[in-house]
Write a protein that holds these residues in place. Sequence first.
Motif, short mmCIF file in Angstrom:
data_model
loop_
_atom_site.label_atom_id
_atom_site.label_comp_id
_atom_site.label_asym_id
_atom_site.label_seq_id
_atom_site.Cartn_x
_atom_site.Cartn_y
_atom_site.Cartn_z
N PHE A 87 0.74 -1.23 -0.06
CA PHE A 87 0.03 -0.05 0.03
C PHE A 87 0.88 1.37 0.01
CE2 PHE A 87 -4.22 -2.18 1.42
CZ PHE A 87 -4.75 -1.67 0.54
N PRO A 88 1.65 1.54 1.07
CA PRO A 88 2.51 2.75 1.18
C PRO A 88 3.57 2.83 -0.11
CG PRO A 88 3.10 1.24 2.81
CD PRO A 88 1.92 0.77 2.19
N LEU A 89 4.26 1.59 -0.29
CA LEU A 89 5.13 1.70 -1.35
C LEU A 89 4.36 2.09 -2.75
CD1 LEU A 89 8.06 1.10 -2.47
CD2 LEU A 89 7.28 -1.28 -2.83
N THR A 90 3.48 1.45 -3.17
CA THR A 90 2.66 1.91 -4.22
C THR A 90 2.30 3.28 -4.45
OG1 THR A 90 1.64 -0.30 -4.82
CG2 THR A 90 0.74 1.71 -5.88
N GLY A 91 1.79 3.80 -2.98
CA GLY A 91 1.53 5.31 -3.15
C GLY A 91 2.54 6.22 -3.28
N ALA A 92 3.71 5.85 -2.90
CA ALA A 92 5.00 6.76 -2.89
C ALA A 92 5.49 6.64 -4.30
CB ALA A 92 6.10 5.97 -2.07
N LEU A 93 5.51 5.68 -5.04
CA LEU A 93 5.74 5.31 -6.32
C LEU A 93 4.89 6.21 -7.26
CD1 LEU A 93 7.13 1.67 -6.53
CD2 LEU A 93 8.61 3.93 -6.40
N SER A 94 3.70 6.08 -7.03
CA SER A 94 2.80 6.87 -7.99
C SER A 94 2.71 8.28 -7.65
CB SER A 94 1.28 6.36 -7.92
OG SER A 94 0.82 6.80 -6.25
N ASP A 95 3.04 8.71 -6.51
CA ASP A 95 3.42 10.22 -6.37
C ASP A 95 4.37 10.56 -7.03
OD1 ASP A 95 1.42 10.28 -4.46
OD2 ASP A 95 2.87 9.99 -2.48
N ARG A 96 5.30 9.79 -7.62
CA ARG A 96 6.66 10.15 -8.21
C ARG A 96 6.43 10.08 -9.92
NH1 ARG A 96 8.02 9.20 -3.20
NH2 ARG A 96 9.70 10.55 -2.23
N THR A 97 5.27 9.23 -10.25
CA THR A 97 5.22 8.88 -11.63
C THR A 97 5.22 9.71 -12.50
OG1 THR A 97 4.49 6.60 -10.74
CG2 THR A 97 3.98 7.34 -13.10
N THR A 98 6.02 9.90 -13.66
CA THR A 98 5.86 10.91 -14.69
C THR A 98 5.24 10.43 -15.98
OG1 THR A 98 8.37 10.57 -15.26
CG2 THR A 98 7.63 12.39 -13.69
N SER A 99 4.78 9.25 -16.10
CA SER A 99 4.13 8.84 -17.19
C SER A 99 3.20 9.55 -17.99
CB SER A 99 3.33 7.58 -17.14
OG SER A 99 2.51 7.27 -18.04
N ARG A 100 3.05 9.66 -19.52
CA ARG A 100 2.10 10.52 -19.98
C ARG A 100 0.71 10.18 -19.80
NH1 ARG A 100 3.84 9.69 -26.36
NH2 ARG A 100 4.07 7.50 -25.53
N LEU A 101 0.35 9.10 -19.26
CA LEU A 101 -0.85 8.61 -18.84
C LEU A 101 -1.35 9.38 -17.48
CD1 LEU A 101 -0.99 4.84 -19.40
CD2 LEU A 101 -2.17 6.71 -20.58
N GLY A 102 -0.27 10.00 -16.74
CA GLY A 102 -0.38 10.60 -15.32
C GLY A 102 0.22 9.66 -14.17
N ARG A 103 -0.05 10.21 -12.98
CA ARG A 103 0.62 9.41 -11.94
C ARG A 103 0.00 8.10 -11.44
NH1 ARG A 103 1.30 13.40 -7.03
NH2 ARG A 103 -0.59 13.73 -7.51
N ARG A 104 -1.36 8.29 -11.47
CA ARG A 104 -2.10 7.18 -11.13
C ARG A 104 -2.79 5.98 -12.10
NH1 ARG A 104 -0.28 9.18 -6.25
NH2 ARG A 104 -1.18 11.12 -5.76
N ARG A 105 -3.01 6.43 -13.18
CA ARG A 105 -3.41 5.47 -14.23
C ARG A 105 -2.67 4.28 -14.44
NH1 ARG A 105 -6.58 8.23 -19.07
NH2 ARG A 105 -4.73 9.46 -19.32
N PRO A 106 -1.47 4.37 -14.79
CA PRO A 106 -0.58 3.23 -14.75
C PRO A 106 -0.60 2.39 -14.05
CG PRO A 106 0.66 5.46 -15.28
CD PRO A 106 -0.61 5.53 -14.61
N TRP A 107 -0.75 2.65 -12.54
CA TRP A 107 -0.75 1.92 -11.32
C TRP A 107 -2.10 1.16 -11.28
CZ3 TRP A 107 3.94 0.55 -9.07
CH2 TRP A 107 4.77 1.40 -9.28
N ILE A 108 -3.05 1.83 -11.55
CA ILE A 108 -4.46 1.23 -11.65
C ILE A 108 -4.58 0.21 -12.72
CG2 ILE A 108 -6.98 1.85 -12.02
CD1 ILE A 108 -6.60 4.88 -11.07
N LEU A 109 -4.24 0.37 -13.87
CA LEU A 109 -4.24 -0.62 -14.83
C LEU A 109 -3.39 -1.78 -14.57
CD1 LEU A 109 -5.04 -1.54 -17.44
CD2 LEU A 109 -3.15 -0.09 -18.79
#
Length: 427
Positions: A87-109
């Motif tokens: 839970f916290p690891l995913t949250g921390a990584l998504s906070d820093r994600t610079t994908s063209r899809l956005g920060r959260r969508r790559p992790w949701i998919l």
Amino acid sequence: MTTPALDRSTTDSVGQVFGEPKRPVSGGWIALFAIAWLGVWMAQLTPIQLLLPAQVEAQLSATYWVDKVVAFGIVSGIAGVFALIAFPLTGALSDRTTSRLGRRRPWILGGALVFATALVLLGVQQSLLGIGIFWSLALIGFCVLTAALTAVISDQVPVQQRGFVSGWISAPQAIGTILGVLLVVVLVLSQVVGYTVVAVLLVVLVLPFVLRIPDAVLPRSARSPLTLRGLVAGFWISPRQYPDFGWTLTSRILVNFGNAFGTSLLLYFLQDGLKVEHADDVLLVLILIYMVFVVLASLVLGRLSDRLGRRKAFVFAAAALQGVAALMLAFVPVLGVAMVAAGILGLGYGCFLSVDQALATQVLPDAHTRGKDLGIMNIATAVPQAIAPLIGAFVVAALAGFQGLFVLSALAALLGALAVLPIRSVR
């Protein structure tokens, strides 16, 4: 070494990512959000309620119910350990994600695909070791998916809508549980087909949200540095420095333990405590009563808390109602009272799920770490559900019977109610 100045467009992008959302989300946004959560809960709770216990039991020669619950509790508890990290690891990584899809969508998919794949593979397992491995992998996928999906609330939903939108997390939880169980039971699906069906539905129901809902892109120049030491240190949020976060987390842990103690062994309470005939059918009635009130409370009271601009009173009352329901089961153990208690428990937990989620988004320490901080909050929901059956079986078998279990449930819920009182930043 100096940090390069950000140009105007980059500054605007950063404002979109970290700024407090002001524009209300639309009905279409909420509908896709709710549909995604329906898939999530169907995929997680159908195994927990039906498929996984039967699968574990099939590997055992024991007939005493405590042995079955302990085996299920061990499998569930091991998976819960992975949730502590995921839970916290995913949250921390998504906070820093610079994908063209956005920060959260790559992790949701990505989380949905891992979750679904693990469920399909779980369906073909014929050993406790295999069941434990693939259920743990499934729960990791669930954590990755839901950590990012929960963070979207803080990213895109204004404060005055968060109670209502959060209600569309909890209402699908009730509906998904009923639909998933009915789907498997009515269609008489086998273990393999049952897991596969909920896995496919998970992806189908989550995908529209991923494809249709935009997600602000974090510029690479604005991404905070990521080091192992900083990542680990970020998992600790000082309750002295951020007391409101600490009290909210404490309340959530206690209330979820209280709810899990009160609901996880209901079948065995009916069979061995009340000596009810056709306990499976009666349990379904109790679940339906419980779920109806969960749906009503989460949607109606979540919106009411938005309109009144108050959270603490709702969370306190919700937790206290769960404590009252547990005390009814403890001291008036008859079927009619159990049905009333199921309604009260659903009313309290439905209100808690929606309003407490909104409260959690308002006590986060830093807008730059919303995903990680909400990931820590999510631990307080997932872990009690994972380990409560094991603790509950021990309490019933070795200590104080079902009465002791329900007293423990009430104590946890009532302490959880008291834990919201010291919160100062939110009314």
